[in-house]
Design a protein around this motif. Structure first.
Motif, PDB file in Angstrom:
ATOM      1  N   PRO A   8       0.090  48.635   9.198  1.00 16.46           N
ATOM      2  CA  PRO A   8      -1.061  47.752   8.995  1.00 16.46           C
ATOM      3  C   PRO A   8      -1.078  46.531   9.910  1.00 16.46           C
ATOM      4  O   PRO A   8      -2.144  46.000  10.213  1.00 16.46           O
ATOM      5  N   THR A   9       0.075  46.089  10.382  1.00 17.11           N
ATOM      6  CA  THR A   9       0.078  44.938  11.284  1.00 17.11           C
ATOM      7  C   THR A   9      -0.555  45.293  12.632  1.00 17.11           C
ATOM      8  O   THR A   9      -1.166  44.446  13.274  1.00 17.11           O
ATOM      9  N   ILE A  10      -0.433  46.542  13.046  1.00 16.62           N
ATOM     10  CA  ILE A  10      -1.071  46.982  14.291  1.00 16.62           C
ATOM     11  C   ILE A  10      -2.584  46.967  14.127  1.00 16.62           C
ATOM     12  O   ILE A  10      -3.316  46.516  15.017  1.00 16.62           O
ATOM     13  N   LEU A  11      -3.058  47.438  12.971  1.00 16.39           N
ATOM     14  CA  LEU A  11      -4.498  47.426  12.712  1.00 16.39           C
ATOM     15  C   LEU A  11      -5.039  46.000  12.662  1.00 16.39           C
ATOM     16  O   LEU A  11      -6.119  45.716  13.175  1.00 16.39           O
ATOM     17  N   LEU A  12      -4.289  45.088  12.056  1.00 21.45           N
ATOM     18  CA  LEU A  12      -4.711  43.690  11.981  1.00 21.45           C
ATOM     19  C   LEU A  12      -4.768  43.069  13.381  1.00 21.45           C
ATOM     20  O   LEU A  12      -5.725  42.372  13.720  1.00 21.45           O
ATOM     21  N   ALA A  13      -3.758  43.326  14.191  1.00 23.53           N
ATOM     22  CA  ALA A  13      -3.735  42.781  15.548  1.00 23.53           C
ATOM     23  C   ALA A  13      -4.938  43.282  16.347  1.00 23.53           C
ATOM     24  O   ALA A  13      -5.580  42.512  17.065  1.00 23.53           O
TER      25      ALA A  13
END
Length: 80
Positions: free
Chosen positions: A19-24
């Protein structure tokens, strides 16, 4: 300890993007003039926490995979 084979361990896991990749990616697509709101910051903290949990889960899966003894297979993978 599980008696599952290496391939069973891998195929039993759900496939998802951290999910951190999607947020970035979401933040990169925003207009540079946008400022992060309090809600964005709170959501970011939660997503980073979930991202850390995802990384920990992957580390556990790799450790389990490393502990699994190698064994010959009677199945020939496609392409060989």
């Amino acid at each position: 300890m599980s008696n599952k084979s290496s391939i069973e361990i891998l195929t039993d896991e759900t496939e998802q993007v951290n999910p951190t990749i999607l947020l970035a990616e979401e933040f990169m697509r925003r207009d540079m003039a946008d400022v992060l709101s309090t809600e964005d910051i709170e959501r970011t903290e939660e997503i980073i926490y979930l991202g850390h949990r995802e990384i920990d889960a992957i580390k556990k899966q790799l450790a389990a995979f490393d502990r699994t003894p190698a064994s010959a297979s009677s199945d020939i993978p496609t392409g060989f």
